[in-house]
Motif scaffolding. Structure first.
Motif, PDB file in Angstrom:
ATOM      1  N   LYS A  10     -85.803 -60.259 -29.822  1.00 22.86           N
ATOM      2  CA  LYS A  10     -84.785 -60.491 -28.687  1.00 22.86           C
ATOM      3  C   LYS A  10     -84.178 -61.818 -29.027  1.00 22.86           C
ATOM      4  N   GLU A  11     -84.733 -62.714 -29.509  1.00 27.42           N
ATOM      5  CA  GLU A  11     -84.461 -64.109 -30.107  1.00 27.42           C
ATOM      6  C   GLU A  11     -83.396 -64.037 -31.056  1.00 27.42           C
ATOM      7  N   SER A  53     -80.449 -62.313 -29.637  1.00 26.40           N
ATOM      8  CA  SER A  53     -79.425 -63.091 -28.686  1.00 26.40           C
ATOM      9  C   SER A  53     -78.529 -63.955 -29.730  1.00 26.40           C
ATOM     10  N   THR A  54     -79.126 -64.387 -30.746  1.00 27.29           N
ATOM     11  CA  THR A  54     -78.403 -65.511 -31.834  1.00 27.29           C
ATOM     12  C   THR A  54     -77.288 -64.605 -32.253  1.00 27.29           C
TER      13      THR A  54
END
Length: 228
Positions: free
Chosen positions: A220-221, A224-225
């Motif tokens: 998820k990180e 999102s990036t």
């Protein structure tokens, strides 16, 4: 008529009649057959009759008793029992909960120890407690119990199955299994070992769940990036 004649007539009239026995009366009077050798003979007779019924094809399916392998086969660890169950299910190609003659034939061929038709029948017969000419899961476990207790002949097909199955049933393997139970008792009680294995399984599940959550968070990180 004289008094003597009257007395004789009265005696004849009061004489009891000879009873007439019917077939039903004789059946009631016949003594019941005595039990022979008690319960042991009755149990043997029941098993022999079931064997004949199976041969004649007139036997009714026998209701299987539900058993817990972890409590009945306490000499084995949870991992060993699970390995045996995995192996049993792998060769139960019919998925009926039994390993029949042809499935056992395939198993022994896969293990590199093919048997003759008579040899396969003798293997089943040695642990076939219900005389149905096939192996249930419980009877399959009996093979490893007898192997671990040193009760199998060295040249028997069951010993070959136990040795080649890659399921370690003792510290030194099947050949040194006579001391297996004493070693287990001295090292750790069955209950504490059982509980320890359950905790290990629970810890392993928690660890895998934590890793899964970490991978999801990292994904998820990263997502999102790229989306920002």
């Amino acid at each position: 008529m004289s008094s003597e004649e009257v007395a004789q007539k009265l005696q004849l009239d009061t004489k009891p009649e000879t009873p007439v026995h019917t077939g039903a009366d004789e059946e009631k009077m016949r003594p019941a057959p005595a039990a022979v050798n008690g319960d042991a003979t009755s149990e043997l007779t029941e098993k022999l009759n079931r064997r004949l019924d199976i041969h004649d094809g007139t036997t009714k399916p026998k209701q299987m008793k539900i058993f817990n392998p972890y409590t009945e086969f306490k000499e084995f660890s949870r991992k060993q029992i699970k390995d045996m169950e995995t192996m049993f299910k792998r060769f139960d190609s019919g998925k009926d909960g039994f390993i029949d003659l042809m499935e056992l034939k395939l198993m022994m061929e896969k293990l590199g120890a093919p048997q003759t038709h008579l040899g396969l029948k003798n293997m089943i017969k040695e642990v076939d407690e219900d005389y149905d000419d096939k192996l249930s899961y419980r009877e399959f476990l009996l093979i490893f119990r007898r192997a671990a207790a040193g009760e199998l002949q060295e040249e028997s097909g069951l010993m070959a199955l136990a040795r080649l199955s890659e399921i370690n049933v003792s510290i030194e393997g099947v050949l040194g299994a006579r001391d297996f139970f004493e070693a287990k008792v001295q090292a750790l009680s069955v209950r504490s070992k059982f509980e320890a294995e359950i905790r290990e399984e629970q810890d392993e599940k928690k660890r895998m769940e934590l890793e899964r959550k970490e991978r999801r968070a990292a994904f998820k990180e990263l997502q999102s990036t790229f989306c920002s």
